[in-house]
Design a protein around this motif. Structure first.
Motif, short mmCIF file in Angstrom:
data_model
loop_
_atom_site.label_atom_id
_atom_site.label_comp_id
_atom_site.label_asym_id
_atom_site.label_seq_id
_atom_site.Cartn_x
_atom_site.Cartn_y
_atom_site.Cartn_z
N VAL A 7 0.85 -1.20 0.00
CA VAL A 7 0.00 0.00 0.00
C VAL A 7 0.88 1.25 0.00
O VAL A 7 0.61 2.21 -0.72
CB VAL A 7 -0.97 0.02 1.21
CG1 VAL A 7 -1.79 1.31 1.23
CG2 VAL A 7 -1.89 -1.19 1.18
N GLN A 8 1.97 1.22 0.77
CA GLN A 8 2.91 2.35 0.78
C GLN A 8 3.48 2.58 -0.62
O GLN A 8 3.61 3.72 -1.06
CB GLN A 8 4.05 2.09 1.76
CG GLN A 8 3.66 2.19 3.21
CD GLN A 8 4.80 1.80 4.13
OE1 GLN A 8 5.48 0.80 3.90
NE2 GLN A 8 4.99 2.57 5.18
N GLN A 9 3.81 1.51 -1.32
CA GLN A 9 4.37 1.63 -2.66
C GLN A 9 3.34 2.19 -3.63
O GLN A 9 3.66 2.98 -4.51
CB GLN A 9 4.88 0.27 -3.16
CG GLN A 9 6.06 -0.26 -2.37
CD GLN A 9 7.18 0.75 -2.22
OE1 GLN A 9 7.70 1.26 -3.20
NE2 GLN A 9 7.55 1.07 -0.99
N LEU A 10 2.08 1.81 -3.47
CA LEU A 10 1.01 2.36 -4.31
C LEU A 10 0.90 3.87 -4.10
O LEU A 10 0.86 4.64 -5.06
CB LEU A 10 -0.33 1.69 -3.98
CG LEU A 10 -1.56 2.30 -4.65
CD1 LEU A 10 -1.54 2.03 -6.15
CD2 LEU A 10 -2.84 1.77 -4.02
N ASP A 46 -11.33 -1.96 -7.35
CA ASP A 46 -10.67 -3.17 -6.84
C ASP A 46 -9.39 -2.83 -6.08
O ASP A 46 -9.12 -3.39 -5.01
CB ASP A 46 -10.35 -4.13 -7.99
CG ASP A 46 -11.61 -4.77 -8.56
OD1 ASP A 46 -12.64 -4.80 -7.86
OD2 ASP A 46 -11.56 -5.24 -9.71
N THR A 47 -8.60 -1.91 -6.62
CA THR A 47 -7.36 -1.49 -5.96
C THR A 47 -7.68 -0.84 -4.62
O THR A 47 -7.04 -1.11 -3.61
CB THR A 47 -6.58 -0.52 -6.86
OG1 THR A 47 -6.31 -1.15 -8.11
CG2 THR A 47 -5.28 -0.09 -6.21
N TYR A 48 -8.71 0.01 -4.63
CA TYR A 48 -9.12 0.69 -3.40
C TYR A 48 -9.55 -0.32 -2.33
O TYR A 48 -9.09 -0.26 -1.18
CB TYR A 48 -10.26 1.66 -3.69
CG TYR A 48 -10.92 2.22 -2.46
CD1 TYR A 48 -10.25 3.11 -1.63
CD2 TYR A 48 -12.22 1.84 -2.11
CE1 TYR A 48 -10.85 3.62 -0.49
CE2 TYR A 48 -12.82 2.35 -0.97
CZ TYR A 48 -12.13 3.23 -0.16
OH TYR A 48 -12.73 3.72 0.97
N LEU A 49 -10.40 -1.25 -2.71
CA LEU A 49 -10.91 -2.22 -1.73
C LEU A 49 -9.81 -3.13 -1.21
O LEU A 49 -9.79 -3.47 -0.02
CB LEU A 49 -12.04 -3.04 -2.35
CG LEU A 49 -13.33 -2.27 -2.63
CD1 LEU A 49 -14.34 -3.17 -3.33
CD2 LEU A 49 -13.92 -1.69 -1.35
N ILE A 54 -6.32 -4.24 3.56
CA ILE A 54 -4.99 -4.37 4.17
C ILE A 54 -4.82 -3.36 5.30
O ILE A 54 -4.37 -3.70 6.40
CB ILE A 54 -3.89 -4.18 3.10
CG1 ILE A 54 -3.91 -5.36 2.12
CG2 ILE A 54 -2.51 -4.03 3.76
CD1 ILE A 54 -3.11 -5.12 0.85
N LEU A 55 -5.20 -2.12 5.04
CA LEU A 55 -5.07 -1.08 6.07
C LEU A 55 -5.95 -1.36 7.27
O LEU A 55 -5.56 -1.13 8.42
CB LEU A 55 -5.38 0.29 5.48
CG LEU A 55 -4.38 0.79 4.43
CD1 LEU A 55 -4.88 2.07 3.77
CD2 LEU A 55 -3.00 1.00 5.04
N LYS A 56 -7.14 -1.86 7.03
CA LYS A 56 -8.07 -2.20 8.11
C LYS A 56 -7.47 -3.30 8.99
O LYS A 56 -7.50 -3.21 10.22
CB LYS A 56 -9.39 -2.67 7.49
CG LYS A 56 -10.54 -2.65 8.40
CD LYS A 56 -11.17 -1.28 8.38
CE LYS A 56 -12.54 -1.39 8.98
NZ LYS A 56 -12.80 -0.32 9.91
#
Length: 68
Positions: A7-10, A46-49, A54-56
């Motif tokens: 997620v950090q890389q995104l 899809d990317t958002y979910l 992962i963050l959740k």
């Protein structure tokens, strides 16, 4: 995406670097930024979910660590 690092890389792809100093705050800020990218239609649903899940999960882990 499978991890917080992914997620950090995104976010980094869009020039978003997050480091507050406390992991749980970093995760909360990443959630806000991810939501902003999605609402701006920069990333797809899809990317958002996937990122949100992962963050959740990571946020829950940090909450349980702080509760000890």
């Amino acid at each position: 995406m499978e991890s917080l690092y992914d997620v950090q890389q995104l976010l980094k792809q869009f020039g978003i670097y997050i480091y507050v100093g406390k992991r749980i705050y970093d995760i909360e800020l990443m959630q806000i930024e991810l939501k902003n990218l999605y609402e701006s239609r920069v990333i797809d649903r899809d990317t958002y979910l996937q990122g949100w899940g992962i963050l959740k999960r990571e946020h829950h882990i940090e909450e349980s660590r702080e509760g000890d």
